[in-house]
Structures are given as structure tokens and as C-alpha cells.
Design an enzyme around this catalytic site. Structure first.
Site, mmCIF file in Angstrom:
data_model
loop_
_atom_site.group_PDB
_atom_site.id
_atom_site.type_symbol
_atom_site.label_atom_id
_atom_site.label_comp_id
_atom_site.label_asym_id
_atom_site.label_seq_id
_atom_site.Cartn_x
_atom_site.Cartn_y
_atom_site.Cartn_z
ATOM 1 N N TYR A 1 0.835 -1.204 0.000
ATOM 2 C CA TYR A 1 0.000 0.000 0.000
ATOM 3 C C TYR A 1 0.862 1.244 0.000
ATOM 4 C CZ TYR A 1 1.012 0.991 4.927
ATOM 5 O OH TYR A 1 1.654 1.309 6.101
ATOM 6 N N LYS B 1 6.565 -1.994 2.011
ATOM 7 C CA LYS B 1 5.366 -1.368 2.591
ATOM 8 C C LYS B 1 4.197 -2.343 2.448
ATOM 9 C CE LYS B 1 3.413 3.257 3.053
ATOM 10 N NZ LYS B 1 3.439 3.273 4.517
ATOM 11 N N GLU C 1 13.283 2.950 13.931
ATOM 12 C CA GLU C 1 12.373 4.028 13.495
ATOM 13 C C GLU C 1 11.226 4.108 14.488
ATOM 14 O OE1 GLU C 1 10.513 3.168 9.660
ATOM 15 O OE2 GLU C 1 10.544 1.015 10.057
ATOM 16 N N LEU D 1 11.388 1.383 6.981
ATOM 17 C CA LEU D 1 10.743 1.799 5.737
ATOM 18 C C LEU D 1 11.519 2.995 5.179
ATOM 19 C CD1 LEU D 1 8.201 1.174 3.950
ATOM 20 C CD2 LEU D 1 7.361 3.351 4.810
HETATM 21 N N1 PMP Z 1 8.251 4.076 8.732
HETATM 22 C C1 PMP Z 1 7.130 3.352 8.799
HETATM 23 C C2 PMP Z 1 7.164 2.055 9.529
HETATM 24 C C3 PMP Z 1 5.949 3.825 8.211
HETATM 25 O O1 PMP Z 1 4.819 3.095 8.273
HETATM 26 C C4 PMP Z 1 5.942 5.091 7.573
HETATM 27 C C5 PMP Z 1 4.705 5.695 6.958
HETATM 28 N N2 PMP Z 1 3.881 4.852 6.373
HETATM 29 C C6 PMP Z 1 7.136 5.813 7.526
HETATM 30 C C7 PMP Z 1 8.272 5.268 8.119
HETATM 31 C C8 PMP Z 1 7.207 7.160 6.873
HETATM 32 O O2 PMP Z 1 7.173 7.063 5.490
HETATM 33 P P1 PMP Z 1 6.644 8.257 4.577
HETATM 34 O O3 PMP Z 1 7.478 9.447 4.925
HETATM 35 O O4 PMP Z 1 6.880 7.785 3.202
HETATM 36 O O5 PMP Z 1 5.208 8.453 4.917
#
Ligand code: PMP
Length: 283
Positions: free
Chosen positions: A30, A146, A178, A202
Site C-alpha cells: 500500500y 510497505k 524508526e 521503511l
Molecule cells: N516508517 C514506517 C514504519 C511507516 O509506516 C511510515 C509511513 N507509512 C514511515 C516510516 C514514513 O514514510 P513516509 O514518509 O513515506 O510516509
């Protein structure tokens, strides 16, 4: 209106096949995309990550980049998202429906689903910051994908909530990775520190924007692992994500970060980000 498996359906009318693998196994991927004033932000980066996630789970996508862009535009139009509206677009692709076995069925067609929701920017929180709690990273070893499989993220977020914090900072054997649904940055002596974009985090789109903005503005960035001791003596902490933007973290397990207020480097990056949003979508 939602887009589900090739059809436009009203809210509440969508049906899921009982043996859809997204539903049974979390077997799918997603993206969550920010819409500022009716314009998609970082759309190309989201598409690139979506196709990378698909490749990594051996899912061949039958849609072109152009058709997904058309879909997103149509979704905004059908839901009356105008140039006054801030919103998010959720797009998920399940591997599809097939009799339930673990291995990947050979003849299976992916199922796409997408919707938009009005969503205001977290303007008050961006000034105040969030509290955080340190939680063990119990997720799997491919956090760079993701995937719809988010139970680990659900539980670590809930652990933080149960401890009275607004989000969790995750560590794997003492190394900070994270947050539950965002990337983490520490500031020390004016420089940024964040976990490298490997299989343990991610590869956040906002993370990359922040790295680029920092480097372009003379702020050093170190993409290298750091431990709990380093986190605890950081001058500032903030997390980044599509919806939370650059969110200051003002305490960890009740201990103040710095002086317990959003720090000056974080505020400077927020200002640079604000300008960047403006330049990229509001021109
Ligand atoms: N880490 C994780 C585990 C996430 O789920 C997300 C957001 N979905 C992010 C980091 C941040 O990613 P982005 O800046 O692309 O929203």
C-alpha cells in the site's frame, strides 16, 4: 466514492472476497499519499516505492504509472477534493483471491482498492511536539517493504499508548530503528542522525525529503545506526512521515528531550519543509 477492483462503489458498499490474500495473510502492499490543496505531494516517489514493494514480494502489477495517476486524479474529482482541501489518498494492492494456501498461486489477479479522505495538517502538534516511549522492535526483517501486514506496527503503537505516550520509538537489540509508522531523526551538535535505509526501516519519502533539505542547507546528515545511549543524550528528536510531517518528540518515557520543547534545528527544518511543500505543490 471508493475504487475497488476496477469499479467505483459508494462508501459502505465495498465487499472483500473471503479468500482475498490481503485479507487472509496481509499479502499485499500500500501507499498513503499526501494531498495539499488538492495537489498530490511526492506522487512519483510513492509510485516508485509501490512498484519496488511489488517487486520485492514477487507481485507483478498490471497497471501502468499513467493509469494509476489517472485513477488518483479521478478519485479526487469524484470526491470533490478541490484546491482548498488537504487530504490523504490510500492505495492498496492485494495479491488477489485464490483458495487458501501459503505459497503464491500461479494464476491470480491483483486487487486494487483506493480512497481519499479529507485530512487537516497537524498544525498544533507540529508546534507542541509529541511524547514517545521506547519499545522493542518486534517487527519482521523486511521493514523496507510497505506491506499490508501491519500487526507489528499496531502492537508497538499500542504499547506506547498504554504507557501514556503518543508514539513509540523502536529499538532492535538496543539499536534505534524508526517509529511505529514514521522514521526517526536525532539531532546532536547541529547534525542529523538516522538509521540507514536498509531492510530494518521503511524508506520514508519524508525522511528523504528531510535529508535532501538538510544537506542543501548546510546541515550534516549521518545515515548510520545509533543506540539507546545516543538517543538519550540527543539535543533534539523528531519523526517524519507523510501525515505527521516533521514532528518534534519532546520526551522519551517521561524524560525530557533537550529542554522539553521542540528544538531549533527541528524548527528550522519545519520551516524549510513548509517552503518545500509550497514550492512543489502550491505553485
Ligand atoms: N516508517 C514506517 C514504519 C511507516 O509506516 C511510515 C509511513 N507509512 C514511515 C516510516 C514514513 O514514510 P513516509 O514518509 O513515506 O510516509
Amino acid at each position: 466514492m471508493l475504487y475497488v477492483d476496477g469499479k467505483w462503489v459508494e462508501e459502505g458498499q465495498a465487499a472483500v472476497h473471503p479468500e482475498d490474500r490481503g485479507y487472509n495473510f496481509g499479502d499485499g502492499i500500500y501507499e498513503v499519499v499526501r494531498i495539499y490543496k488538492g495537489r498530490m505531494y511526492q506522487w512519483d516517489a510513492h509510485l516508485t516505492r509501490l512498484f519496488r514493494s511489488a517487486r520485492e514480494i514477487k507481485l507483478e502489477l498490471p497497471w501502468s504509472l499513467e493509469s494509476l495517476t489517472d485513477l488518483a486524479q479521478e478519485l479526487m474529482a469524484k470526491n470533490n477534493i478541490t484546491d482548498q482541501d488537504d487530504a490523504t489518498l490510500y492505495l492498496q494492492i492485494s495479491r488477489g483471491a485464490a483458495p487458501r494456501v501459503h505459497d503464491i498461486p500461479s494464476a491470480i489477479t491483483p486487487v486494487i482498492m483506493a480512497f481519499v479522505r479529507p485530512k487537516a495538517r497537524p498544525v498544533d502538534d507540529l508546534k507542541k511536539g509529541w511524547t514517545a516511549s521506547l519499545v522493542e522492535d518486534i517487527r519482521w526483517l523486511r521493514c523496507d517493504i510497505k506491506t499490508l501486514n501491519l500487526l507489528g506496527a499496531v502492537l508497538v503503537k499500542q504499547y506506547a499508548k498504554d504507557k501514556g505516550a503518543q508514539d513509540s520509538i523502536l529499538h532492535r537489540d538496543g539499536i534505534i530503528t524508526e517509529c511505529s509508522s514514521s522514521n526517526l531523526f536525532a539531532v546532536k551538535d547541529g547534525a542529523l542522525y538516522t538509521h540507514p535505509a536498509d531492510h530494518l526501516i521503511l524508506h520514508g519519502i519524508t525522511r528523504q525529503v528531510v535529508i535532501d533539505l538538510a544537506q542543501a542547507n548546510g546541515i550534516a546528515v549521518h545515515e548510520k545506526p545509533f543506540d539507546i545511549a545516543f538517543l538519550k543524550q540527543a539535543d533534539e528528536l523528531f519523526l517524519t512521515s507523510t501525515t505527521a510531517e516533521i514532528m518534534p518528540l519532546i520526551s522519551v518515557d517521561g524524560e525530557a528531550v533537550g529542554n522539553g520543547q521542540p528544538g531549533s534545528v527541528t524548527s528550522r527544518l519545519q520551516a524549510l519543509f513548509e517552503q518545500h511543500i509550497h514550492d512543489s505543490v502550491l505553485v
